[in-house]
Design an enzyme around this catalytic site. Sequence first.
Site, short mmCIF file in Angstrom:
data_model
loop_
_atom_site.label_atom_id
_atom_site.label_comp_id
_atom_site.label_asym_id
_atom_site.label_seq_id
_atom_site.Cartn_x
_atom_site.Cartn_y
_atom_site.Cartn_z
N ASP A 100 0.86 -1.18 0.00
CA ASP A 100 0.00 0.00 0.00
C ASP A 100 0.90 1.24 0.00
O ASP A 100 1.11 1.89 1.02
CB ASP A 100 -0.93 -0.01 1.21
N PHE A 209 -9.65 3.99 7.66
CA PHE A 209 -10.82 4.56 8.34
C PHE A 209 -10.95 6.05 8.08
O PHE A 209 -9.99 6.71 7.65
CB PHE A 209 -10.72 4.33 9.86
N GLU A 211 -12.28 9.06 10.70
CA GLU A 211 -12.65 9.19 12.11
C GLU A 211 -12.89 10.67 12.44
O GLU A 211 -12.06 11.51 12.10
CB GLU A 211 -11.51 8.63 12.97
N HIS A 333 3.07 6.99 5.50
CA HIS A 333 3.86 6.12 6.37
C HIS A 333 4.34 4.83 5.67
O HIS A 333 4.87 3.95 6.32
CB HIS A 333 3.17 5.83 7.72
N GLY A 383 -4.54 5.97 17.00
CA GLY A 383 -4.59 4.83 17.91
C GLY A 383 -5.41 3.73 17.28
O GLY A 383 -5.81 3.82 16.12
N HIS A 408 4.01 5.25 13.60
CA HIS A 408 2.87 5.56 12.73
C HIS A 408 1.53 5.14 13.30
O HIS A 408 0.49 5.36 12.68
CB HIS A 408 3.07 4.91 11.36
N LYS A 484 -15.57 2.61 8.90
CA LYS A 484 -14.64 1.58 8.43
C LYS A 484 -15.27 0.81 7.29
O LYS A 484 -16.46 0.54 7.29
CB LYS A 484 -14.32 0.60 9.57
#
Lengths: 485, 133
Positions: A100, A209, A211, A333, A383, A408, A484
Site C-alpha cells: 500500500d 478509516f 474518524e 507512512h 490509535g 505511525h 470503516k
Amino acid sequence: MNPITQKAFTKISDFEWEIPVDFRSDMRVPVRVFASQALLQDAFKDQSIEQAVNVSTLPGLVDAVMVMPDMHQGYGFPIGGVAGTDIETGVISPGGIGYDINCGVRLLASRITLEEATPFLSDLASMLNQLCPSGVGVGSQRKLSNADLVEVCIRGANWAKSDAYTETEDLERTEDQGCLTGADPGKVSSRAMERGRKQLGTLGSGNHFIEVDLVTEIYDEVAAGAMGLYVGELAVQVHTGSRGFGHQICTDYVRRLQGAVAKYGIKLPDKQLVCAPIASEEGQDYLAAMRCAANYAFLNRQILTNKVRQAFEIVLAGKVDQWHLRQVYDIAHNIGKFEHHLVNGVKKTVCVHRKGATRAFGPGTQGLPSEYQEIGQPVLVPGSMGTSSWVLTGTPTSMERSFGSCCHGAGRVMSRSEAKRNIWGETLLKELEKVGIEIRAGSMSGLAEEAPQAYKDVDQVVQSVVGAGIAKKVAVLNPLIVIKG
Amino acid sequence: MNGYKEVEHTADIALQVWAEDFYTLLIQAAKGLYALMGVEPTVAPSRQRLFTLPQGNKETILVDFLTELLFLAEEDGLFLSVFCFDDGQNVISVRSTGQKILTWSREIKAVTFHNLNVETTDQGFSATITFDV
C-alpha cells in the site's frame, strides 16, 4: 536459528537500544530500536527484530536500520522499520515500502465544538458513510480515463486543484505538497492502470478509516495553535493509501526484481527483501512507478477530504457557526524518498524507506510550510479503533537519530484470526456505542479484526518516541465517529 | 493428503498448504485464498478462463498463480474452482472454470514471497504463504 533476546542489545537510553553490527556476520549496519523496556520485550513475541536484522544486510545502507516502538512482524521488512540507503551505492527495495504505497493519514481541524455537534453526530456518521465509498470491492463513483490517470500519476494532489477538489492550503500542508517529482506512468503496468482507474476516491477496508475526533488534551499550546487544534473542538482523520493501483505496482516490481537480485549478485536472507541498485534500470523503473502510486494516494486522500467536507456542510451548515475543515497535515507512512540527512556530520542524500513509519522532520527543516517551521512537522499517530490518537511534532533529535522518522500508530499485537476468535464484532460494536462512539462498519468480522485489544497501547508507544526524543507531544484526540470499510 | 489451513501472523495472514503433487498444491492454495477472502460464489452459470504462467522455480509459479487469481477476482469478479494445467517449455497454460463472485468479505492486497519455500515432504509438497491484507 536461535531467537533474538534482550542480550543482543546494547542500551543507549531508557528508550533506545542497539544491536551491534557484529551480532550476525551478514549485517552491514547496526539495528537501532526506539522502545521502552516493556515494548522491546513485546517485540520478542514475533519476528519483527529478526526481520530488522535481515534488513540490515541490504547493500549500501547508511547509519543504522531503525525500528519504531509500534513495530510488529511484517513480510520482509518489519512494520515500523526505517532504512536509508546511499543513492550511489545502495539499493531500493519495494518490500521496504510495502504494497500500500503511500498509505498515510490526513488530519483536518475545525472550530466546531462538541456541544454544537452532539445533536448531529449520528446524521454526520451516516452522511460520511454515504458519501465516502468504502469496503471490500467497492469502486469509485468516477472511473478515470487512461489519460486522466496519467495526469494523476504526474501531478498527484495538484490534479485535484484543477478539478475544484482542493484548497491551496491543503497542498501546502501535505508532505511534498502532495506530489513527488520523477513519477513516470510509462513504468506502470497496464494491469495497475486498469485497477487504478476504478478506485480513486475510495477508502478501502482493513485498517483504513475515517474518524471524527474530539480534541481532548493539549500538551503544546503554541504548536497546537499553529495547527488550529483546540480542546473541546472536532477534528477529522482520513487513513488510506493508493488502493489496488499501489498494490499492483508493488506486486509487479517485487516479481520483476526477483531476477535483479541474481543479476546484481545480491544475497538476501528473505526473498521478500528483493531489491535493485538505485542506479540500475530496474531500480529507476521501480522508483518512477512507485512515485506514481504515491501521487495517486495523495490525491485519493484529497478526494476523500472533499467528500468529508461535503458531509460536514450538508449536516452542519446553518446549525453550527463554522463548519469548515482546515487541513492540519497529510503524511505518508509507507514510502521511499530521497532526502538530505546529516550522517556522521556529513550532509548526504539518502533513499529513506519508511514501512509503517512516519516522516517527522524537526523545526527549520526545508520543505515544511512556514507556519510549521518553528514547531516542526506535525506527526499523526492514530490509535486503535475506539482509543486515543496523538498529534506530535518532529524534533532535532529525530533528524539526528532516525532520518527524521517516528512511529505511525499503535501497532498490532494480536493476529487477525486470534482477534476474530476472541472478539465478537457485534459485541464490540455495542461496547463502542455505549461509550458514545458512532460506528459505521462494512463488516462485523472486519470490525473484530481491528478491535482495540488487537493493538498495543498507543500511549505507551508515544511515551517511547517522546522519551527517546524523536517526537514531542502536542495534542490528544478521542473518537466520536468511526467509518470503516 | 491435500489441504490448507490459516496460520497465525501478527499483522497479515498466512496459509499453510500441502498436497501430493505440485499442481494439487496450487489448487489447495487457490481454495485457501478464496477461503481467506470469504468468497461466496453465485451458483451458475459457469465461466471459463485461460491464462498462462511463466516457467520458473516453484515459489515464483505459486506466487504468480495466486496473484492471477487475486486479479481475476478483483477485476472480473471470478471465483475459479476447476483447474487443468498444461506444462509447456516456457509457460504453464491454465484452463480454469468457475463462477462469478456474489460477495467477498476481506480484501487481500498481495501474495508475498516472505520466507516462501515450496518444500518436498514424504507426502508430496508443502508451503506457507503470507498474504498482505
